[in-house]
Design a protein around this motif. Structure first.
Motif, PDB file in Angstrom:
ATOM      1  N   CYS A   1      33.488   9.774   5.912  1.00  0.00           N
ATOM      2  CA  CYS A   1      33.073   8.773   6.901  1.00  0.00           C
ATOM      3  C   CYS A   1      33.077   9.361   8.317  1.00  0.00           C
ATOM      4  CB  CYS A   1      33.990   7.558   6.825  1.00  0.00           C
ATOM      5  SG  CYS A   1      33.339   6.167   7.735  1.00  0.00           S
ATOM      6  N   ASP A   2      34.105  10.175   8.636  1.00  0.00           N
ATOM      7  CA  ASP A   2      34.148  10.830   9.963  1.00  0.00           C
ATOM      8  C   ASP A   2      32.878  11.643  10.193  1.00  0.00           C
ATOM      9  OD1 ASP A   2      36.757   9.946  10.420  1.00  0.00           O
ATOM     10  OD2 ASP A   2      37.658  11.797   9.606  1.00  0.00           O
ATOM     11  N   VAL A   3      32.491  12.420   9.159  1.00  0.00           N
ATOM     12  CA  VAL A   3      31.329  13.301   9.306  1.00  0.00           C
ATOM     13  C   VAL A   3      30.057  12.472   9.490  1.00  0.00           C
ATOM     14  CG1 VAL A   3      29.875  14.995   8.093  1.00  0.00           C
ATOM     15  CG2 VAL A   3      32.361  15.261   8.107  1.00  0.00           C
ATOM     16  N   VAL A   4      29.909  11.420   8.687  1.00  0.00           N
ATOM     17  CA  VAL A   4      28.701  10.585   8.802  1.00  0.00           C
ATOM     18  C   VAL A   4      28.639   9.948  10.195  1.00  0.00           C
ATOM     19  CG1 VAL A   4      27.512   8.547   7.886  1.00  0.00           C
ATOM     20  CG2 VAL A   4      28.567  10.196   6.320  1.00  0.00           C
TER      21      VAL A   4
ATOM     22  N   ILE B   1      26.506   5.620   3.345  1.00  0.00           N
ATOM     23  CA  ILE B   1      27.273   6.329   2.308  1.00  0.00           C
ATOM     24  C   ILE B   1      26.956   5.714   0.942  1.00  0.00           C
ATOM     25  CG2 ILE B   1      29.626   6.640   1.422  1.00  0.00           C
ATOM     26  CD1 ILE B   1      30.478   7.117   4.397  1.00  0.00           C
ATOM     27  N   GLU B   2      26.853   4.389   0.917  1.00  0.00           N
ATOM     28  CA  GLU B   2      26.493   3.709  -0.339  1.00  0.00           C
ATOM     29  C   GLU B   2      25.063   4.072  -0.732  1.00  0.00           C
ATOM     30  OE1 GLU B   2      27.245  -0.486  -0.289  1.00  0.00           O
ATOM     31  OE2 GLU B   2      26.294  -0.773  -2.251  1.00  0.00           O
ATOM     32  N   GLU B   3      24.169   4.102   0.251  1.00  0.00           N
ATOM     33  CA  GLU B   3      22.764   4.388  -0.031  1.00  0.00           C
ATOM     34  C   GLU B   3      22.559   5.776  -0.639  1.00  0.00           C
ATOM     35  OE1 GLU B   3      19.487   3.947   3.008  1.00  0.00           O
ATOM     36  OE2 GLU B   3      20.382   1.951   3.039  1.00  0.00           O
ATOM     37  N   VAL B   4      23.375   6.734  -0.243  1.00  0.00           N
ATOM     38  CA  VAL B   4      23.213   8.084  -0.812  1.00  0.00           C
ATOM     39  C   VAL B   4      24.077   8.275  -2.071  1.00  0.00           C
ATOM     40  CG1 VAL B   4      22.556   9.110   1.404  1.00  0.00           C
ATOM     41  CG2 VAL B   4      24.953   9.205   0.682  1.00  0.00           C
ATOM     42  N   GLY B   5      24.618   7.164  -2.571  1.00  0.00           N
ATOM     43  CA  GLY B   5      25.322   7.204  -3.856  1.00  0.00           C
ATOM     44  C   GLY B   5      26.760   7.689  -3.785  1.00  0.00           C
ATOM     45  N   LEU B   6      27.410   7.552  -2.611  1.00  0.00           N
ATOM     46  CA  LEU B   6      28.793   8.035  -2.488  1.00  0.00           C
ATOM     47  C   LEU B   6      29.763   6.897  -2.185  1.00  0.00           C
ATOM     48  CD1 LEU B   6      28.128  11.321  -0.439  1.00  0.00           C
ATOM     49  CD2 LEU B   6      28.521  11.120  -2.896  1.00  0.00           C
ATOM     50  N   LYS B   7      29.397   5.676  -2.571  1.00  0.00           N
ATOM     51  CA  LYS B   7      30.259   4.524  -2.298  1.00  0.00           C
ATOM     52  C   LYS B   7      31.667   4.761  -2.843  1.00  0.00           C
ATOM     53  CE  LYS B   7      30.474  -0.369  -2.582  1.00  0.00           C
ATOM     54  NZ  LYS B   7      30.336  -1.558  -3.262  1.00  0.00           N
ATOM     55  N   GLY B   8      32.663   4.413  -2.077  1.00  0.00           N
ATOM     56  CA  GLY B   8      34.055   4.565  -2.514  1.00  0.00           C
ATOM     57  C   GLY B   8      34.644   5.913  -2.131  1.00  0.00           C
ATOM     58  N   MET B   9      33.807   6.847  -1.649  1.00  0.00           N
ATOM     59  CA  MET B   9      34.299   8.192  -1.316  1.00  0.00           C
ATOM     60  C   MET B   9      34.475   8.376   0.193  1.00  0.00           C
ATOM     61  SD  MET B   9      32.227  10.484  -4.008  1.00  0.00           S
ATOM     62  CE  MET B   9      33.638  11.420  -4.508  1.00  0.00           C
ATOM     63  N   GLU B  10      34.292   7.291   0.954  1.00  0.00           N
ATOM     64  CA  GLU B  10      34.255   7.423   2.424  1.00  0.00           C
ATOM     65  C   GLU B  10      35.514   8.049   3.008  1.00  0.00           C
ATOM     66  OE1 GLU B  10      33.165   4.707   0.870  1.00  0.00           O
ATOM     67  OE2 GLU B  10      34.650   3.111   1.062  1.00  0.00           O
ATOM     68  N   ASN B  11      36.672   7.849   2.334  1.00  0.00           N
ATOM     69  CA  ASN B  11      37.907   8.411   2.905  1.00  0.00           C
ATOM     70  C   ASN B  11      38.310   9.749   2.291  1.00  0.00           C
ATOM     71  OD1 ASN B  11      38.234   6.319   4.736  1.00  0.00           O
ATOM     72  ND2 ASN B  11      39.039   4.981   3.109  1.00  0.00           N
ATOM     73  N   HIS B  12      37.437  10.316   1.442  1.00  0.00           N
ATOM     74  CA  HIS B  12      37.726  11.628   0.866  1.00  0.00           C
ATOM     75  C   HIS B  12      37.589  12.710   1.938  1.00  0.00           C
ATOM     76  CE1 HIS B  12      37.678   9.783  -2.986  1.00  0.00           C
ATOM     77  NE2 HIS B  12      37.555  10.898  -3.663  1.00  0.00           N
TER      78      HIS B  12
ATOM     79  N   ARG C   1      26.041  17.583   0.586  1.00  0.00           N
ATOM     80  CA  ARG C   1      24.638  17.520   1.014  1.00  0.00           C
ATOM     81  C   ARG C   1      24.227  16.066   1.224  1.00  0.00           C
ATOM     82  NH1 ARG C   1      25.546  22.285  -0.734  1.00  0.00           N
ATOM     83  NH2 ARG C   1      23.900  23.848  -0.748  1.00  0.00           N
ATOM     84  N   ARG C   2      24.617  15.188   0.259  1.00  0.00           N
ATOM     85  CA  ARG C   2      24.223  13.785   0.393  1.00  0.00           C
ATOM     86  C   ARG C   2      24.930  13.136   1.583  1.00  0.00           C
ATOM     87  NH1 ARG C   2      25.113  11.014  -4.906  1.00  0.00           N
ATOM     88  NH2 ARG C   2      26.210  12.859  -5.651  1.00  0.00           N
ATOM     89  N   GLY C   3      26.165  13.570   1.845  1.00  0.00           N
ATOM     90  CA  GLY C   3      26.886  13.085   3.034  1.00  0.00           C
ATOM     91  C   GLY C   3      26.151  13.478   4.311  1.00  0.00           C
TER      92      GLY C   3
END
Ligand SMILES: Nc1ncnc2c1ncn2[C@@H]1O[C@H](COP(=O)(O)OP(=O)(O)OP(=O)(O)O)[C@@H](O)[C@H]1O
Ligand SMILES: [Mg+2]
Length: 259
Positions: free
Chosen positions: A95-98, A124-135, A146-148
């Motif tokens: 999420c920080d990077v986005v 983040i959800e749109e690129v298919g990474l929902k739930g990973m925002e705090n990784h 790449r998707r991030g």
């Protein structure tokens, strides 16, 4: 006026011209592939488009504004840079990077707020990474990173999306996910896309135009003008074949097969 115009642009490092008298336009809804062997100037083309590298000659316009001058539209280009490996301990979450994608539009000394955070989570959800925002970003797989970075580029609703080899160096399944993400964004937003890639095949159904760079030469045209063996051989040498399977064309070059 076209969304991007390169008009007889020459760009050099020292005395060595990498791009010479390059002319092309990107119109609304175009999906443009920039392709060519290593070192032919693909990244240089993108840096020139972003106003980072100054041409020796010629003019570059983005959304009607010359990029060499102060051009507010430069902020309207969503940019995914050529990938550099990232330290697994890089101290930022996905999420920080986005969110860093919002900085250009926020202006000096303004921090992203609730609105930007919501936008980041939606992308983040749109690129298919929902739930990973705090990784931690550095611990995501290459394809997820790449998707991030694509989500980051989409912050602030860009009017043009520019990607420099977003599928390089990741496994086939991840390449497919990145490609699907790009396709979905293009089909949903219809903003013009300028994509640098060595592997045109997965994008052939989307492509409208191609900028083919070779050493000391280039070819620009609609897909069917460029995806021809005699043109591709001018750049890739004799080991080029176009095959057609079930009505779809595939470009085979020695690059892919290491014969
Ligand atoms: N900052 C620089 N200073 C001097 N020469 C450079 C610089 N950046 C790139 N070059 C040279 O310019 C040429 C084009 O480089 P560029 O990175 O644009 O190629 P590319 O097509 O993106 O290559 P790749 O497929 O490896 O990413 C190369 O010969 C490269 O060595
Ligand atoms: Mg490059």
């Amino acid at each position: 006026m076209a969304e991007i115009i390169f008009n007889e642009v020459t760009v050099s490092y020292g005395d060595f011209p990498v791009l010479k008298d390059l002319t092309f336009v990107v119109e609304k809804e175009d999906f443009v592939i920039v392709m060519g062997p290593n070192g032919t100037g693909k990244t240089t083309l993108i840096k020139t488009l972003l106003g980072v590298k100054k041409p020796d000659k010629g003019l570059v316009y983005v959304l009607g504004c010359p990029v060499q001058k102060v051009c507010p539209h430069r902020k309207k280009i969503g940019y995914v840079p050529q990938f550099q490996s990232i330290d697994p301990d890089f101290p930022a979450t996905l999420c920080d990077v986005v969110l860093t994608g919002s900085y250009a539009n926020l202006g000096y000394l303004k921090l992203p707020g609730k609105e930007e955070k919501e936008e980041a989570l939606r992308l983040i959800e749109e690129v298919g990474l929902k739930g990973m925002e705090n990784h931690p970003f550095g611990r995501l797989s290459g394809g997820q990173q790449r998707r991030g970075l694509i989500a980051r580029a989409l912050m602030g609703s860009p009017r043009i999306l520019v990607l420099d080899e977003p599928t390089a160096g990741v496994d086939l399944a991840s390449q497919n996910q990145v490609r699907r993400t790009i396709q979905e964004i293009y089909e949903k937003t219809r903003i013009p896309v300028l994509l640098v890639t060595h592997d045109i095949n997965p994008f052939l159904s989307l492509v409208t135009k191609i900028v083919l760079l070779g050493y000391g030469k280039h070819f620009v045209g609609e897909k069917d003008e460029i995806i021809r063996e005699e043109i591709l051989r001018e750049v890739y040498g004799e080991y080029v074949k176009i095959i057609e399977v079930a009505g779809r064309k595939y470009v085979m070059t020695r690059d892919y097969h290491y014969a």
